[in-house]
Design a protein around this motif. Structure first.
Motif, PDB file in Angstrom:
ATOM      1  N   ALA A 337       0.809  -1.217   0.000  1.00  0.00           N
ATOM      2  CA  ALA A 337       0.000   0.000   0.000  1.00  0.00           C
ATOM      3  C   ALA A 337       0.841   1.265   0.000  1.00  0.00           C
ATOM      4  CB  ALA A 337      -0.928  -0.004   1.216  1.00  0.00           C
ATOM      5  N   ASP A 338       2.080   1.168   0.487  1.00  0.00           N
ATOM      6  CA  ASP A 338       2.928   2.360   0.512  1.00  0.00           C
ATOM      7  C   ASP A 338       3.804   2.497  -0.706  1.00  0.00           C
ATOM      8  OD1 ASP A 338       3.384   1.414   3.903  1.00  0.00           O
ATOM      9  OD2 ASP A 338       1.992   2.906   3.098  1.00  0.00           O
ATOM     10  N   GLY A 339       3.743   1.517  -1.581  1.00  0.00           N
ATOM     11  CA  GLY A 339       4.533   1.655  -2.794  1.00  0.00           C
ATOM     12  C   GLY A 339       5.816   0.850  -2.817  1.00  0.00           C
ATOM     13  N   ASN A 340       6.082   0.096  -1.747  1.00  0.00           N
ATOM     14  CA  ASN A 340       7.316  -0.686  -1.739  1.00  0.00           C
ATOM     15  C   ASN A 340       7.107  -1.985  -2.485  1.00  0.00           C
ATOM     16  OD1 ASN A 340       8.281   1.256   0.127  1.00  0.00           O
ATOM     17  ND2 ASN A 340       7.167   0.147   1.715  1.00  0.00           N
ATOM     18  N   SER A 341       8.029  -2.286  -3.360  1.00  0.00           N
ATOM     19  CA  SER A 341       7.858  -3.462  -4.203  1.00  0.00           C
ATOM     20  C   SER A 341       8.085  -4.750  -3.413  1.00  0.00           C
ATOM     21  CB  SER A 341       8.828  -3.390  -5.377  1.00  0.00           C
ATOM     22  OG  SER A 341       8.862  -4.630  -6.034  1.00  0.00           O
ATOM     23  N   TYR A 342       7.346  -5.793  -3.757  1.00  0.00           N
ATOM     24  CA  TYR A 342       7.504  -7.072  -3.097  1.00  0.00           C
ATOM     25  C   TYR A 342       8.577  -7.934  -3.764  1.00  0.00           C
ATOM     26  CZ  TYR A 342       3.270  -6.511  -0.284  1.00  0.00           C
ATOM     27  OH  TYR A 342       2.332  -6.093   0.618  1.00  0.00           O
ATOM     28  N   GLY A 343       9.037  -7.510  -4.897  1.00  0.00           N
ATOM     29  CA  GLY A 343      10.129  -8.256  -5.514  1.00  0.00           C
ATOM     30  C   GLY A 343       9.664  -9.412  -6.370  1.00  0.00           C
ATOM     31  N   GLN A 344      10.567 -10.332  -6.610  1.00  0.00           N
ATOM     32  CA  GLN A 344      10.298 -11.416  -7.533  1.00  0.00           C
ATOM     33  C   GLN A 344       9.544 -12.540  -6.848  1.00  0.00           C
ATOM     34  OE1 GLN A 344      13.760 -13.422  -8.976  1.00  0.00           O
ATOM     35  NE2 GLN A 344      12.743 -14.244 -10.763  1.00  0.00           N
ATOM     36  N   MET A 345       8.742 -13.236  -7.632  1.00  0.00           N
ATOM     37  CA  MET A 345       8.049 -14.407  -7.096  1.00  0.00           C
ATOM     38  C   MET A 345       9.034 -15.580  -7.126  1.00  0.00           C
ATOM     39  SD  MET A 345       5.022 -16.755  -8.647  1.00  0.00           S
ATOM     40  CE  MET A 345       3.702 -15.568  -8.672  1.00  0.00           C
ATOM     41  N   PHE A 442      -5.662  -5.080  -4.852  1.00  0.00           N
ATOM     42  CA  PHE A 442      -4.787  -5.867  -5.724  1.00  0.00           C
ATOM     43  C   PHE A 442      -3.492  -5.134  -6.075  1.00  0.00           C
ATOM     44  CE2 PHE A 442      -7.884  -9.082  -6.191  1.00  0.00           C
ATOM     45  CZ  PHE A 442      -9.109  -8.438  -6.246  1.00  0.00           C
ATOM     46  N   THR A 443      -2.908  -4.482  -5.112  1.00  0.00           N
ATOM     47  CA  THR A 443      -1.680  -3.756  -5.417  1.00  0.00           C
ATOM     48  C   THR A 443      -0.519  -4.705  -5.669  1.00  0.00           C
ATOM     49  OG1 THR A 443      -1.174  -3.640  -3.069  1.00  0.00           O
ATOM     50  CG2 THR A 443      -2.350  -1.769  -4.027  1.00  0.00           C
ATOM     51  N   TRP A 444      -0.680  -5.958  -5.219  1.00  0.00           N
ATOM     52  CA  TRP A 444       0.439  -6.892  -5.253  1.00  0.00           C
ATOM     53  C   TRP A 444       0.586  -7.624  -6.576  1.00  0.00           C
ATOM     54  CZ3 TRP A 444      -1.170 -11.809  -6.277  1.00  0.00           C
ATOM     55  CH2 TRP A 444      -2.536 -12.071  -6.056  1.00  0.00           C
ATOM     56  N   THR A 445      -0.279  -7.373  -7.555  1.00  0.00           N
ATOM     57  CA  THR A 445      -0.275  -8.254  -8.719  1.00  0.00           C
ATOM     58  C   THR A 445       0.865  -8.019  -9.704  1.00  0.00           C
ATOM     59  OG1 THR A 445      -1.881  -6.792  -9.740  1.00  0.00           O
ATOM     60  CG2 THR A 445      -2.717  -8.779  -8.678  1.00  0.00           C
ATOM     61  N   GLY A 446       1.424  -6.862  -9.720  1.00  0.00           N
ATOM     62  CA  GLY A 446       2.626  -6.670 -10.541  1.00  0.00           C
ATOM     63  C   GLY A 446       2.442  -7.073 -11.995  1.00  0.00           C
ATOM     64  N   ASN A 447       3.375  -7.890 -12.492  1.00  0.00           N
ATOM     65  CA  ASN A 447       3.292  -8.281 -13.897  1.00  0.00           C
ATOM     66  C   ASN A 447       2.652  -9.659 -14.065  1.00  0.00           C
ATOM     67  OD1 ASN A 447       5.193 -10.214 -13.205  1.00  0.00           O
ATOM     68  ND2 ASN A 447       6.665  -9.630 -14.791  1.00  0.00           N
ATOM     69  N   LEU A 448       2.000 -10.098 -12.998  1.00  0.00           N
ATOM     70  CA  LEU A 448       1.531 -11.475 -12.983  1.00  0.00           C
ATOM     71  C   LEU A 448       0.286 -11.740 -13.814  1.00  0.00           C
ATOM     72  CD1 LEU A 448       1.931 -12.182  -9.189  1.00  0.00           C
ATOM     73  CD2 LEU A 448       3.525 -12.684 -11.035  1.00  0.00           C
ATOM     74  N   GLY A 449      -0.398 -10.718 -14.241  1.00  0.00           N
ATOM     75  CA  GLY A 449      -1.638 -10.977 -14.972  1.00  0.00           C
ATOM     76  C   GLY A 449      -1.720 -10.150 -16.231  1.00  0.00           C
ATOM     77  N   PRO A 450      -2.581 -10.554 -17.157  1.00  0.00           N
ATOM     78  CA  PRO A 450      -2.718  -9.793 -18.397  1.00  0.00           C
ATOM     79  C   PRO A 450      -3.289  -8.397 -18.173  1.00  0.00           C
ATOM     80  CG  PRO A 450      -4.347 -11.571 -18.277  1.00  0.00           C
ATOM     81  CD  PRO A 450      -3.410 -11.779 -17.145  1.00  0.00           C
ATOM     82  N   TYR A 451      -3.984  -8.180 -17.057  1.00  0.00           N
ATOM     83  CA  TYR A 451      -4.574  -6.872 -16.778  1.00  0.00           C
ATOM     84  C   TYR A 451      -4.189  -6.425 -15.382  1.00  0.00           C
ATOM     85  CZ  TYR A 451      -7.600  -7.900 -20.784  1.00  0.00           C
ATOM     86  OH  TYR A 451      -8.061  -8.216 -22.022  1.00  0.00           O
ATOM     87  N   THR A 452      -4.324  -5.131 -15.137  1.00  0.00           N
ATOM     88  CA  THR A 452      -4.156  -4.633 -13.767  1.00  0.00           C
ATOM     89  C   THR A 452      -5.458  -4.013 -13.293  1.00  0.00           C
ATOM     90  OG1 THR A 452      -3.349  -2.532 -14.599  1.00  0.00           O
ATOM     91  CG2 THR A 452      -1.693  -4.135 -13.888  1.00  0.00           C
ATOM     92  N   PHE A 453      -5.619  -4.010 -11.991  1.00  0.00           N
ATOM     93  CA  PHE A 453      -6.861  -3.556 -11.395  1.00  0.00           C
ATOM     94  C   PHE A 453      -7.034  -2.053 -11.581  1.00  0.00           C
ATOM     95  CE2 PHE A 453     -10.424  -3.695  -8.753  1.00  0.00           C
ATOM     96  CZ  PHE A 453     -10.354  -2.679  -7.816  1.00  0.00           C
ATOM     97  N   GLU A 454      -8.216  -1.673 -12.016  1.00  0.00           N
ATOM     98  CA  GLU A 454      -8.467  -0.258 -12.229  1.00  0.00           C
ATOM     99  C   GLU A 454      -9.422   0.267 -11.164  1.00  0.00           C
ATOM    100  OE1 GLU A 454      -7.455   1.840 -14.723  1.00  0.00           O
ATOM    101  OE2 GLU A 454      -8.743   3.476 -14.077  1.00  0.00           O
ATOM    102  N   SER A 455     -10.625  -0.279 -11.133  1.00  0.00           N
ATOM    103  CA  SER A 455     -11.595   0.219 -10.151  1.00  0.00           C
ATOM    104  C   SER A 455     -12.714  -0.796 -10.019  1.00  0.00           C
ATOM    105  CB  SER A 455     -12.204   1.541 -10.608  1.00  0.00           C
ATOM    106  OG  SER A 455     -13.053   1.311 -11.717  1.00  0.00           O
ATOM    107  N   ARG A 456     -13.487  -0.649  -8.951  1.00  0.00           N
ATOM    108  CA  ARG A 456     -14.708  -1.436  -8.900  1.00  0.00           C
ATOM    109  C   ARG A 456     -15.777  -0.713  -8.109  1.00  0.00           C
ATOM    110  NH1 ARG A 456     -15.600  -4.679  -4.020  1.00  0.00           N
ATOM    111  NH2 ARG A 456     -13.712  -4.553  -2.783  1.00  0.00           N
ATOM    112  N   THR A 457     -16.991  -0.895  -8.570  1.00  0.00           N
ATOM    113  CA  THR A 457     -18.153  -0.395  -7.859  1.00  0.00           C
ATOM    114  C   THR A 457     -18.905  -1.611  -7.365  1.00  0.00           C
ATOM    115  OG1 THR A 457     -18.277   1.252  -9.605  1.00  0.00           O
ATOM    116  CG2 THR A 457     -20.067   1.212  -8.027  1.00  0.00           C
ATOM    117  N   GLY A 458     -19.248  -1.575  -6.105  1.00  0.00           N
ATOM    118  CA  GLY A 458     -19.915  -2.744  -5.568  1.00  0.00           C
ATOM    119  C   GLY A 458     -21.406  -2.733  -5.838  1.00  0.00           C
TER     120      GLY A 458
END
Lengths: 640, 354, 410
Positions: A337-345, A442-458
């Protein structure tokens, strides 16, 4: 979009309420293309239902049980499903042909207490020869179901067309799922064992034929219908040929508009909203479909049962008991959440999650402030004895028992992983982890998926929007890779800029919007399939094989009707329940009659080994049914 | 007077507590679907059912005994910690903040417009009783209260959306916010704004609450809500005004030759406005806020009504509690204000009587 | 005229017949008994028979465990039928019989009522609906789910064949390459997506709506009257407590309550009627209390008290009839709102699926407004006009019964 997650959840799900979601049937020879008769009898069957009444020439009968009272079984059906009541009414009419007086009772929670059993009040469960376990309280004559039902419809069971050995859980006398009290007369468990240990495909097929044949012989349940899922796609959207087959198809490379190049948006109109962001506990398909866009998984299985590696490849070490997993080398997590990278899987993340979250380590529960670790797969992972890291990108799974088909089991298949640092940050507070910013956004997803999270309305009319990931890891593996080189099509995947799940819970509005062209994909409800096929030009209808078979369960425990406890009674029922009417009329020709616990399109299905009841019912069937009951000393058939 | 107000306020608080307790008890009675699913899954997986159920209970926050949960529940509500919504996967407060504005967007204009129009029509028809116009107005009013809201909404949607194509069928919820999710009154944005997904155009279009696209999609729901509300207001205004139409001072005014309009405006409207205002505050607000979820379902508006209905069905207890709390609170406040205003403004009432 | 008031009665002789003076039979008055008229005995008998029937049915269902009691001629009586029968009886005894007895007042009411033409038409309409519903439900077979006959169009229309089920009794034609299925007289108003005939469903629905509306209103008004009158009459603490409870019941969002209860307890018609009846009477109670408060100060109440009447007697004999105006008005306005609420609950899918109520049919048809529009529209029209009629009627009743011009507020 890899459908891997869907596959695993689909596999793991043993049963589900049929009706909602299970829409459809095999297009083809059924469904009202012959019409124009005055008396309206056009089904394509020899014995039309409705007007060609097979019982016309026969006298009415009434059926009496051993104590002289009228046989009046009770049918439980799913209250929320309107066609369930239609089917129930039809069954009422059918059972009148053998003189039984069916009572209908709508239930709100079919998979709840209705599907549980308990010992009879004056029995001591300690001296049962088996049970109580799960929903199975023990031997049928000493137990009863918690609520009084005799016949239950509305539950569809997975038939595992890939690994039919998994169907064992339904048909062995001591299995946890056996709420209905089926005690097979043959050694079912033995048959399944032989099936698993068979040497050749032919031998396996033979064993399975025996099993399926026994099921149609002893009829612990009547197999009502098998279906297809129907999807509407915008004409311009591509679907691969494999889409229609049971199994996974790789949507990431196969879904594009017009040509396989990047551009445009994709909107999927859905009826249920997103609910579960915490992946280890995610157990619903809707959430899985969405999160599947944000992170790939370990690997997926294609329609030929081959492993298609995504994050990792899995290999047999040779003895069927130790399996080696190798990760790709460029997998990068995102940030916290603060912007620090989790690194490689690395393999460390996998080992850590498997041990502490999925409970493979013996002391996993101590790691958390709740009684059990926060995972919904604890039972599945019980098959894994030990997990060990053997390299930076390599780890091993040691199974409790040797299993040659392990990659096909819903254990590590389609599994995702969270960064170790993320889990450690919030542990032992599982609730904080679930509700954390990183997980929810979903800040942790990095390059792991074809898309990145943008927004959601419940909510019932919300949405879940993702944008194309510029760093998708798979693009680098098209030329050469440490795991497996992928098709060139992955080089530019995915092919949409934005992808959105648009939730519209009100079905009429949803269908209306789809008609107006406001979306690219939607699951079609039964009633409108034909209309979309014929009248809506910009939508293309695709069907997909669905492994769930809709059952008619019989209560064989002490409180079940004599009609259900006696094998002859069950066959009588099976002979008169008109599957043709149910599938062709009530379900609009979108389902097909099922025969046994394998769909007829499955490669394991052999029609010579089974008896088919309930289709093309003739006067003979009814007479045979009545004779069966007459010859059985428990019943009296009286003509009125 | 002061004592009366204090008593009523205390009572309002007490009533709120009781209502929340009832809600809690009722919701507690429903067997939890998630727990049953967990039971079943455990049975299938061969895991100990008890442990799995316990785990699920803890996950849902149901593991503690009843009185502990109850006290925690009540304390949390009053402290503003409104819990977590499992359905939305968000804090309840977040859900409320996001959904209430949508309900207000069509609710508030509906209230204002229907009060104004209803009062005017009601007064007019009171003064001109038994004329054709009165009959027409009365008939329209009855039409409004009799027609089932949900049915009317669907029919309008089909006529104007499907057959005539004048309005979009789906509801565009992103149009009122900017690209990063902040509420916006009026602004412009290009085609990469989430509201314009699947559309490709050059230049920019208006977005925001007051944007033409949003206003257009608000017309039908507001209209449907208004038909019911106008009718109530109209009947009440008419009834109130009728009390004064035959009054002495009106007859005096008439005999003096004062025009009808002045009579209505000056002599009838004023005494009639007191009960009218209080009625508006007290009843219609609550009525519209939660009675309109049928409208929200039909039109697909992500407002508080839709949220509350699904919350009940999905047993999202925290969300149910809050969505019952809000209209209740408004209603109680409304009644309180109504009573207080009556007490203050109408000298005829002996407030000690209540 | 000669008043022979001081003429003592002579032993053995007949009293003189005097046309101008009534003999007052002080003896019977002093003894405090009022002769019960025949009709009261009959009424007493009917209610007792009903009670015995109910007790027997409950006993045989829940205590003896032999299932619902079977009565001669009528067979099994469902719980809703029990309530329906007593509602109709109450309506006849307390509504129609007094009207028949007091011709003068009835004529007056009718004169006032007739002024409002719309109300007259509504009254006629409702009577027809009531009659058709009650009689039709006995005579016609219930709408049955018929596989194969789904979505048949009404007799005057035709629809694309892919919309309807597999059979098409009206025959098919081909128009512009599209096969159309024609409606038939076998199903004059078409069928639903389960194959139920809409005409029959509408007729059964008439009775269901009447049942829901009238029974729930009876329950509701009874409770409201009881609570309101007691509170007004006794005043003080009783009043406080009762009114505070009513406050809470009113503030709790009614529809939510219905939903919560329908979801927890289940949506069978019987339960739904009970819920509407037992939890929706708050505002009616308030109205009746307000009215009763005004009447409480009237001299005849005082007189009754002085004469030694018990509280129950006073309330029942003196207060109740005098607030009957607001009672009837409240009743006639509650009925449509209850019918609407039932339709809304059925629309949300929480109602009783086995009963052919208008709400359920509309709910089932709303998915197909584009293709099979008649399913939602036709019952919707019935529903709309019924509610409209009740509203007109209620308004007219209020104007007619209330001697004050303009009537009381809501």
């Amino acid at each position: 979009m890899p459908q891997g997650n869907r596959g695993r959840l689909g596999r793991r799900k043993l049963m589900q309420i049929s009706g909602a979601g299970i829409a459809a049937g095999l297009a083809g020879c059924f469904g009202g293309d012959e019409n124009g008769n005055e008396n309206g009898n056009e089904n394509g069957n020899e014995n039309g239902n409705g007007n060609g009444d097979p019982s016309e020439g026969l006298p009415d009968v009434e059926l009496y049980g051993p104590e002289g009272d009228r046989v009046s079984p009770t049918l439980f059906y799913d209250e929320g499903d309107d066609t369930a009541l239609d089917i129930g009414s039809e069954m009422q009419r059918n059972l009148e042909l053998v003189g039984a007086d069916l009572q209908l009772d709508g239930r709100a929670e079919l998979l709840g207490t209705d599907f549980f059993s308990e010992p009879l009040p004056d029995e001591n469960p300690d001296d049962f020869e088996y049970g109580p376990v799960g929903r199975n309280a023990g031997p049928p004559e000493r137990t009863r179901t918690v609520n009084d039902w005799d016949i239950l419809i509305g539950i569809a069971a997975n038939s595992y067309p890939r690994t039919p050995g998994n169907t064992e859980t339904f048909w062995t006398k001591d299995s946890a799922v056996n709420a209905y009290g089926y005690e097979p007369e043959v050694d079912m468990a033995g048959l399944y064992d032989e099936f698993r240990n068979a040497e050749s495909q032919e031998a396996r097929q033979e064993r399975l034929n025996e099993i399926m044949g026994t099921l149609t012989d002893e009829l612990p349940a009547n197999f009502l219908s098998q279906g297809l899922d129907f999807w509407g796609f915008d004409q311009a959207i591509n679907t691969s040929d494999e889409f229609n087959l049971y199994g996974n198809s790789l949507g990431t490379i196969n879904r594009y508009r017009d040509e396989q190049s990047v551009g445009g948006d994709f909107v999927w109109l859905d009826g249920t909203q997103f609910s579960s962001a915490f992946l280890p506990e995610q157990d619903d398909n809707n959430s899985a479909l969405r999160t599947g866009l944000l992170t790939d998984s370990s690997y997926v299985i294609d329609t030929e049962d081959n492993v298609v590696p995504l994050f990792m490849d899995i290999e047999n070490s040779g003895d069927d008991q130790v399996w080696v997993c190798t990760l790709r080398d460029n997998l990068q997590f995102g940030t916290d959440a603060d912007g620090n990278s989790y690194g490689q899987m690395t393999a460390e993340d996998w080992v850590f999650q498997t041990e502490t979250v999925h409970g493979v380590a013996d002391d996993a529960a101590d790691f958390w402030n709740e009684e059990t670790p926060p995972s919904e797969a604890l039972g599945s992972y019980a098959a894994v004895e030990n997990v060990e890291q053997t390299g930076e990108l390599e780890f091993q799974l040691e199974l409790a028992e040797a299993d040659g088909l392990f990659p096909l089991r819903p254990v590590i298949w389609a599994e995702t992983v969270l960064p170790k640092a993320l889990i450690e940050e919030y542990a032992p507070d599982a609730q904080a982890l679930r509700q954390s910013d990183e997980v929810q956004n979903f800040t942790w997803t990095g390059n792991l998926g074809p898309y990145t999270f943008e927004s959601r309305t419940g909510g019932q009319t919300g949405d879940f929007t993702v944008t194309r990931n510029d760093e998708y890891y798979m693009r680098e593996h098209t030329q050469d890779s440490n795991v497996q080189v992928m098709d060139d099509a992955w080089g530019d995947a995915p092919y949409f800029e934005n992808y959105q799940f648009d939730v519209e819970s009100e079905q009429s509005t949803r269908v209306e919007r789809f008609r107006a062209g406001e979306a690219d994909r939607m699951a079609l409800p039964t009633a409108v399939i034909q209309e979309f096929e014929e009248a809506v030009d910009q939508i293309r209808v695709e069907d997909q094989q669905d492994p769930y078979i809709s059952f008619q369960f019989f209560n064989q425990r002490a409180n079940g009707s004599i009609l259900c406890r006696e094998r002859d009674g069950r066959e009588a029922i099976a002979r008169v329940i008109d599957k043709d009417t149910i599938t062709q009329d009530i379900q609009r020709g979108r389902t097909e009659p099922a025969v046994t616990h394998q769909p007829t399109w499955s490669e394991w299905y052999d029609e010579s080994a089974v008896d088919a009841y309930g289709t093309g019912i003739t006067e003979d069937d009814i007479v045979t049914a009545r004779d069966l009951l007459r010859d059985n000393e428990n019943f009296t058939v009286e003509e009125v | 007077m002061k004592w009366y107000i204090i008593r009523r306020t205390l009572w309002a608080g007490f009533a709120t507590v009781i209502i929340l307790s009832i809600t809690f008890v009722l919701m507690d009675q429903i067997p939890s679907q998630q727990i049953m699913q967990a039971q079943f899954q455990a049975a299938v997986d061969g895991v100990d059912v008890e442990t799995a159920v316990q785990a699920e209970k803890e996950r849902l926050g149901l593991a503690k005994p009843f009185h502990e949960r109850y006290i925690e529940f009540m304390l949390n509500i009053f402290q503003g910690k409104w819990g977590w919504s499992y359905e939305y996967s968000q804090p309840v407060r977040e859900v409320i903040v996001q959904t209430v504005p949508y309900s207000l967007m069509y609710g508030f204009p509906a209230i204002v417009l229907s009060t104004v129009i209803g009062t005017v029509i009601g007064l007019y028809s009171a003064v001109n009783q038994y004329t054709t116009k009165d009959y027409v107005a009365t008939f329209l009013a009855f039409f409004g209260i009799s027609i089932p809201n949900f049915w009317f909404g669907i029919v309008l949607l089909v006529i104007f959306g499907t057959f005539l194509g004048w309005v979009d069928i789906g509801w565009n919820a992103a149009i009122v916010k900017s690209a990063d999710g902040a509420w916006v009154l009026l602004d412009t944005a290009g085609s990469e704004h989430p509201a314009f997904l699947r559309e490709d155009f050059q230049g920019e279009r208006y977005i925001g609450v007051l944007s033409p696209q949003n206003l257009k999609q608000l017309i039908l729901p507001t209209f449907v809500v208004m038909t019911g509300a106008i009718a109530s207001v109209m009947r009440y205004a008419r009834a109130e005004a009728l009390e004064y139409v035959d009054a002495e001072f009106v007859k005096t005014a008439k005999s003096k030759g004062v025009s009808n309009r002045t009579i209505v405006a000056k002599h009838i409207l004023r005494p009639a406005s007191i009960p009218l205002m209080t009625i508006m505050v007290g009843r219609i607000l609550g009525l519209i806020l939660f009675g309109s979820y049928l409208v929200e379902i039909v039109f697909g508006i992500p407002g508080i009504g839709l949220a509350s209905l699904q919350a009940i069905i999905r047993q999202d207890t925290d969300l149910v509690a809050i969505t019952i709390l809000i209209p209740t609170f408004i209603a109680i406040m409304g009644n309180l204000i109504e009573d207080i205003m009556y007490a203050i403004l109408d000298p005829r009432i002996d407030y000690g009587d209540r | 005229m000669g008043e022979k008031t001081d003429q003592p009665e002579t032993d053995g002789g007949t009293p003189q017949e005097d046309p101008t003076f009534e003999q007052v039979d002080w003896a019977s008055i002093d003894s405090g008994e009022t002769p019960r008229r025949k009709k009261e005995y009959v009424w007493f008998g009917i209610v007792s028979a009903w009670l015995i029937g109910v007790v027997y049915d409950v006993y045989s269902q829940h205590i003896a465990g032999t299932g619902a009691a079977e009565f001669p001629v009528v067979g099994i009586i469902s719980p809703v039928d029990w309530l329906w029968s007593i509602t109709l009886l109450v309506f006849v005894y307390y509504g129609l019989v007094p009207l028949a007895e007091n011709r003068r007042m009835t004529r007056y009411y009718w004169k006032e009522f007739r002024k409002n033409k719309a109300a007259v038409i509504s009254g006629l309409f409702l009577t027809v609906i009531f009659a058709v519903g009650v009689i039709g439900s006995r005579v016609l077979p219930a709408p049955e789910r018929t596989p194969g006959l789904e979505n048949q169009p009404p007799v005057w229309g035709s629809v694309e064949d892919y919309v309807t089920g597999n059979d098409c009794p009206g025959g098919t034609t081909v128009v512009d390459g599209v096969t159309m299925c024609q409606g038939s007289w076998a199903h004059p108003l078409g069928t639903t997506s389960s194959g139920e005939d809409i005409l029959r469903a509408s007729i059964y629905g008439m009775e269901v709506s009447m049942q829901v509306g009238l029974i729930a209103t009876l329950l509701s008004i009874t409770l409201a009257a009881a609570v309101g009158l007691t509170a007004a009459y006794y005043g003080g603490l009783v009043d406080e407590v009762l009114m505070r409870y009513v406050d809470i019941q009113i503030t709790f969002p009614t529809f939510f309550l219905f939903l919560l209860l329908a979801y927890t307890v289940g949506g069978s018609l019987f339960v739904l009627i009970l819920i509407f009846g037992l939890f929706g009477w708050g505002s009616s109670a308030r109205i009746m209390r307000a009215e009763a408060l005004q009447r409480r100060e009237e001299p005849y109440i005082q007189a009754a008290k002085n004469a030694g009447a018990s509280s129950f007697w006073t309330v029942r004999r003196h207060l109740l009839p005098n607030i009957s105006n607001s009672l009837i008005t409240a009743a006639s306005l509650t009925i449509p709102s209850i019918i609407l609420a039932e339709a809304a609950i059925a629309f949300l899918g929480l109602g009783d699926l086995t009963v052919a109520s208008w709400g359920r049919i509309i709910s089932g048809g709303r998915d197909q407004l584009r293709t099979a529009w008649w399913i939602a529209t036709i019952p919707g029209v019935f529903l709309f006009f019924t509610i409209l009629a009740f509203n007109f009627l209620g308004d007219a009743l209020r104007d007619a019964l209330d001697p004050r011009h303009g009537g009381s507020g809501e």
